[in-house]
Design a protein around this motif. Sequence first.
Motif, short mmCIF file in Angstrom:
data_model
loop_
_atom_site.label_atom_id
_atom_site.label_comp_id
_atom_site.label_asym_id
_atom_site.label_seq_id
_atom_site.Cartn_x
_atom_site.Cartn_y
_atom_site.Cartn_z
N UNK A 1 0.85 -1.18 0.00
CA UNK A 1 0.00 0.00 0.00
C UNK A 1 0.88 1.23 0.00
N UNK A 2 0.67 2.12 0.97
CA UNK A 2 1.52 3.31 1.11
C UNK A 2 2.52 3.16 2.25
N UNK A 3 2.68 1.94 2.76
CA UNK A 3 3.68 1.68 3.79
C UNK A 3 5.00 1.32 3.13
N UNK A 4 6.07 1.91 3.63
CA UNK A 4 7.41 1.55 3.22
C UNK A 4 8.00 0.63 4.28
N UNK A 5 8.54 -0.51 3.86
CA UNK A 5 9.06 -1.52 4.77
C UNK A 5 10.52 -1.78 4.43
N UNK A 6 11.38 -1.72 5.44
CA UNK A 6 12.81 -1.96 5.26
C UNK A 6 13.19 -3.26 5.95
N UNK A 7 13.86 -4.15 5.22
CA UNK A 7 14.34 -5.41 5.77
C UNK A 7 15.71 -5.18 6.39
N UNK A 8 15.79 -5.26 7.71
CA UNK A 8 17.04 -5.04 8.44
C UNK A 8 17.67 -6.38 8.78
N UNK A 9 18.90 -6.62 8.35
CA UNK A 9 19.59 -7.84 8.71
C UNK A 9 20.04 -7.74 10.17
N UNK A 10 19.59 -8.67 11.00
CA UNK A 10 19.89 -8.67 12.44
C UNK A 10 20.42 -10.05 12.84
N UNK A 11 21.62 -10.41 12.40
CA UNK A 11 22.14 -11.74 12.72
C UNK A 11 22.52 -11.86 14.19
N UNK A 12 22.72 -13.09 14.61
CA UNK A 12 23.12 -13.37 15.99
C UNK A 12 22.35 -14.53 16.54
N UNK A 13 21.03 -14.37 16.63
CA UNK A 13 20.17 -15.48 17.03
C UNK A 13 20.24 -16.58 15.97
N UNK A 14 20.07 -16.20 14.73
CA UNK A 14 20.29 -17.06 13.56
C UNK A 14 20.95 -16.20 12.49
N UNK A 15 21.64 -16.81 11.52
CA UNK A 15 22.32 -16.01 10.49
C UNK A 15 21.36 -15.35 9.51
N UNK A 16 20.15 -15.91 9.37
CA UNK A 16 19.20 -15.38 8.38
C UNK A 16 18.29 -14.30 8.95
N UNK A 17 18.46 -13.95 10.19
CA UNK A 17 17.48 -13.16 10.94
C UNK A 17 17.30 -11.76 10.37
N UNK A 18 16.04 -11.37 10.21
CA UNK A 18 15.67 -10.03 9.77
C UNK A 18 14.77 -9.36 10.80
N UNK A 19 14.79 -8.03 10.78
CA UNK A 19 13.74 -7.23 11.40
C UNK A 19 13.08 -6.44 10.29
N UNK A 20 11.85 -5.99 10.53
CA UNK A 20 11.13 -5.21 9.53
C UNK A 20 10.80 -3.84 10.11
N UNK A 21 11.37 -2.81 9.51
CA UNK A 21 11.17 -1.43 9.96
C UNK A 21 10.03 -0.84 9.16
N UNK A 22 8.95 -0.49 9.86
CA UNK A 22 7.75 0.05 9.21
C UNK A 22 7.37 1.33 9.94
N UNK A 23 7.64 2.47 9.32
CA UNK A 23 7.40 3.74 10.00
C UNK A 23 8.27 3.82 11.25
N UNK A 24 7.66 4.17 12.37
CA UNK A 24 8.37 4.28 13.64
C UNK A 24 8.25 3.00 14.46
N UNK A 25 8.27 1.87 13.77
CA UNK A 25 8.13 0.56 14.41
C UNK A 25 9.10 -0.41 13.77
N UNK A 26 9.71 -1.25 14.60
CA UNK A 26 10.55 -2.31 14.06
C UNK A 26 10.13 -3.63 14.70
N UNK A 27 9.84 -4.59 13.85
CA UNK A 27 9.42 -5.92 14.29
C UNK A 27 10.69 -6.77 14.26
N UNK A 28 11.26 -6.98 15.45
CA UNK A 28 12.65 -7.42 15.55
C UNK A 28 12.81 -8.92 15.72
N UNK A 29 11.71 -9.69 15.66
CA UNK A 29 11.84 -11.13 15.83
C UNK A 29 12.46 -11.48 17.16
N UNK A 30 13.50 -12.34 17.13
CA UNK A 30 14.10 -12.82 18.37
C UNK A 30 15.44 -12.14 18.66
#
Length: 311
Positions: free
Chosen positions: A154-183
């Motif tokens: 839609x009109x949301x911009x989403x950025x895939x942030x590589x956040x390794x450490x817990x697992x090598x493939x780990x991502x967070x998703x930055x959406x506006x002023x929110x980041x969904x950081x997984x584990x």
Amino acid sequence: MSPQMTQPSSGQSILEPVAPVIHNVFEPKTGTWQYIVADPTTAKAVIIDPVLDYDACTQNITSTSADALLALVEKQNYQVEMILETHAHADHLTSSSYLQKRLSSRQGYKPPIGIGKRIEQVQNLFGPRYGLAREEWTGVFDRLFDDDEVFTVGQLSIKAMHLPGHTPDHLGYLIGDNVFCGDSLFHADLGSARCDFPGGDALNLFQSGRKLLSLDDHVKIWPGHDYPPAGREPTAWMTVADQRQQNKHLRDQVTQDEFVKMRMERDEGLNAPKLLHQSLQINIRAGRLPKVEESGHRLLRLPLNLNGLDW
């Protein structure tokens, strides 16, 4: 709701960023936060880290949690554009494939399942370990995100942030002023996730934590899990500022060396997740079920711990 407009010096109108609508849905058996994030202007949405219910004692798989997400999507009249995984979970089964199939029939559109591009490292490690045929995990994810890749829903911009450490493939998703950081980070009283899985790394986890905590103070961090102690309800988010001040493992005063030492010593004493083997076998397939064997059953493989015994 109509998007707000600004007028740049060039005279061309552009859209201001739109704040997403966020539905946080807690699955208590595995302590998992599931998210539906929607653009209020178009009703287009993503689902993040959905759970497929599994009972290890009976081997029963049910879809109660996933169906609750579908009911919420239908109630809000959302169009799900994508299903996002932060990583290959080792503590719960994903319902991504189940949701994709159900949403395809409802919407007439197959929402792709997305994950970080390093999932292939995880698949190549665990696929052979569990004796899975390569075709069972090859090409099962529809979108493999590059580091810092930006895409729109839609009109949301989403950025895939590589956040390794817990697992090598780990991502967070930055959406506006929110980041969904997984584990990567948990509630401040829990601290951080373990990093003793293959490809995990304490130094990488520290750096990923600092990456998250370098965001603006008001940004909300939404974790993939919560395991609240007695007296506290599950909490879906904390601000960067609160995490920097309060996180027991990653507050500002904690040095890199202190964190790595703590994390490695702590992980040595942790038991393996209860659903480790079941979760990985399903999740590297993007939630697809095992093939039907000649016996008519779909089977998972579980390694035995012999504790030094042999005969």
